[in-house]
Design an enzyme around this catalytic site. Sequence first.
Site, PDB file in Angstrom:
ATOM      1  N   VAL A 166       0.804  -1.212   0.000  1.00 15.05           N
ATOM      2  CA  VAL A 166       0.000   0.000   0.000  1.00 15.05           C
ATOM      3  C   VAL A 166       0.842   1.269   0.000  1.00 15.05           C
ATOM      4  O   VAL A 166       0.334   2.357  -0.303  1.00 15.05           O
ATOM      5  CB  VAL A 166      -0.995   0.024   1.182  1.00 15.05           C
ATOM      6  CG1 VAL A 166      -2.056  -1.046   1.007  1.00 15.05           C
ATOM      7  CG2 VAL A 166      -0.287  -0.107   2.522  1.00 15.05           C
ATOM      8  N   TYR A 223       5.071   3.465  16.722  1.00 11.69           N
ATOM      9  CA  TYR A 223       3.731   2.989  16.382  1.00 11.69           C
ATOM     10  C   TYR A 223       2.664   3.959  16.864  1.00 11.69           C
ATOM     11  O   TYR A 223       1.746   4.336  16.121  1.00 11.69           O
ATOM     12  CB  TYR A 223       3.527   1.605  17.001  1.00 11.69           C
ATOM     13  CG  TYR A 223       2.112   1.080  16.926  1.00 11.69           C
ATOM     14  CD1 TYR A 223       1.635   0.500  15.755  1.00 11.69           C
ATOM     15  CD2 TYR A 223       1.259   1.160  18.024  1.00 11.69           C
ATOM     16  CE1 TYR A 223       0.331   0.016  15.686  1.00 11.69           C
ATOM     17  CE2 TYR A 223      -0.034   0.679  17.959  1.00 11.69           C
ATOM     18  CZ  TYR A 223      -0.493   0.105  16.785  1.00 11.69           C
ATOM     19  OH  TYR A 223      -1.780  -0.363  16.713  1.00 11.69           O
TER      20      TYR A 223
END
Length: 254
Positions: free
Chosen positions: A63, A160
């Site tokens: 992606v 993250y």
Amino acid sequence: MQLSDQIVLVTGAGRGLGAEIARAFSRHGARVVVNYRASKDAAEALAAELGGPERAIAVQADVADRAAVEAMFAAAKAAFGAHVTTVVNNALDYSFNGDARAHLANIAWEDFEKQTTTVLKGALNVIQVAAPDMADAGFGRVINVGTNLFQNPVVPYHDYTAVKAALLSLTRTACGDLGPAGVTVNMVSGGLLRVTGASAATPEPVFDLIAGMTPLRSVTTPAEFADAVLFFASPWARAVTGQNLVVDGGLVRD
């Protein structure tokens, strides 16, 4: 639009949470695009499980690669004879292991860049490619997968957490641009899930500790999380956009 009329693309759907989200949509009659980057065998097996080429296809695409994302959407349209109506940005390359995590004193900027490329750039590519067809149809659903860690960073996964917080910001800004065309953009944020590939490195006592801190005394499963994703794609959420729904058994309550 009913779930059964939707064509849903789930990124990172070859395994773990993404696979459960794909299964949830399929159970409600949606046709599903199972995106994967490297989990070819698992993704193809899942597509077969969900009904084969008339109901589900597996499509390889990183992606973060815009051309690959464009080709994936073209493959979906060719397979189903209609454009993708709904996207779930779930792709992730991370392992939740508190003992092995990078600490603030030694984490490298490259760790942030890696997460930015997969999570944020990947979502942006998918949204930008999906949006024109959605706008032409006057209907679209974008659902981003977030985390409760930026509200309750019980384990400081710096890279993250920072990038997922940025994804929430993109959720809230993108809804303003896409809303006039009938496209909603929302986020579903989980905590530690029991169990995915990303959480497999988490020691069992950590799961038990988190379960004990929740009102439900349990750790959310991928299937339970997937149910919440369905809400934002369903007609019941037609007036909801720019929102972040935390699904973690009540651990975070704000």
